[in-house]
Design an enzyme around this catalytic site. Structure first.
Site, PDB file in Angstrom:
ATOM      1  N   ALA A  23       0.646  -0.824   0.429  1.00 43.15           N
ATOM      2  CA  ALA A  23      -0.088  -0.376  -0.093  1.00 43.15           C
ATOM      3  C   ALA A  23       0.755   1.197  -0.208  1.00 43.15           C
ATOM      4  O   ALA A  23       0.363   2.751  -0.155  1.00 43.15           O
ATOM      5  CB  ALA A  23      -1.015  -0.204   0.791  1.00 43.15           C
ATOM      6  N   CYS A  24       2.255   1.121   0.096  1.00 48.72           N
ATOM      7  CA  CYS A  24       3.282   1.834   0.236  1.00 48.72           C
ATOM      8  C   CYS A  24       4.221   2.651  -1.259  1.00 48.72           C
ATOM      9  O   CYS A  24       4.372   1.701  -1.524  1.00 48.72           O
ATOM     10  CB  CYS A  24       3.998   2.101   1.025  1.00 48.72           C
ATOM     11  SG  CYS A  24       5.164   3.274   1.633  1.00 48.72           S
ATOM     12  N   GLY A  25       3.379   3.734  -1.636  1.00 50.30           N
ATOM     13  CA  GLY A  25       4.230   3.774  -2.943  1.00 50.30           C
ATOM     14  C   GLY A  25       5.657   4.399  -3.255  1.00 50.30           C
ATOM     15  O   GLY A  25       6.777   3.178  -3.874  1.00 50.30           O
ATOM     16  N   ARG A  53       6.491   0.577  -2.932  1.00 48.14           N
ATOM     17  CA  ARG A  53       6.233  -0.037  -3.683  1.00 48.14           C
ATOM     18  C   ARG A  53       7.220   0.407  -5.637  1.00 48.14           C
ATOM     19  O   ARG A  53       7.952  -0.660  -6.442  1.00 48.14           O
ATOM     20  CB  ARG A  53       5.091   0.208  -5.159  1.00 48.14           C
ATOM     21  CG  ARG A  53       3.236  -0.247  -3.935  1.00 48.14           C
ATOM     22  CD  ARG A  53       2.043  -0.453  -5.265  1.00 48.14           C
ATOM     23  NE  ARG A  53       2.023   1.142  -5.208  1.00 48.14           N
ATOM     24  CZ  ARG A  53       1.286   2.248  -3.927  1.00 48.14           C
ATOM     25  NH1 ARG A  53       0.931   1.690  -3.339  1.00 48.14           N
ATOM     26  NH2 ARG A  53       1.502   3.460  -4.796  1.00 48.14           N
TER      27      ARG A  53
END
Length: 140
Positions: free
Chosen positions: A10-12, A15
């Site tokens: 969920a963390c940019g 990712r």
């Protein structure tokens, strides 16, 4: 030793780091720590290898750190570690381990120091910020 990423999908930033590792030609071991949680020995080893204190590894935004009173002066490292074990989201991410070392990869470009081969360019983060130019050189 392969590359290991302690990842939150969920963390940019997490990712982006995962994509940079994969673009370099390496498929890392992905540990989704919000599902698996942390152990005390694991946290102590990661923090020691990355030269991080529990305070430096504490995620202060988008976490329950403030509500748990962890941002106050005088909170011990032991209390922070106990809270991180109880609430895995309190550990800032992503933490990457490779044969070149262990690092909290914020900003995401920090992972480039842990890779044997830079990814081919051009390569940009999710927000469009160029990380590797068309000639394969680091940007910034």
């Amino acid at each position: 030793m392969s590359i290991v990423i302690h990842h939150n999908p969920a963390c940019g930033t997490s990712r982006n780091v995962l994509e940079l590792i994969r673009a370099s030609g390496t498929e890392p071991v992905v540990i989704e720590y919000l599902e698996t949680g942390w152990t005390r020995p694991q946290l102590l080893a990661l923090f020691a290898a990355a030269d991080l204190t529990p305070r430096a590894a504490l995620r202060t935004s988008k976490s329950p750190a403030a509500e748990l009173g962890l941002l106050e002066e005088g909170v011990s490292d032991e209390a922070l570690i106990e809270a991180m074990i109880a609430h895995p989201v309190l550990v800032n991410r992503p933490i990457v381990a490779s044969p070149k070392g262990v690092r909290l990869c914020r900003p995401s470009e920090a992972v480039l120091d842990l890779l044997d081969t830079l990814p081919p360019g051009p390569l940009a983060k999710e927000d469009g910020t160029l990380v590797i130019d068309a000639e394969g050189r680091r940007v910034g």
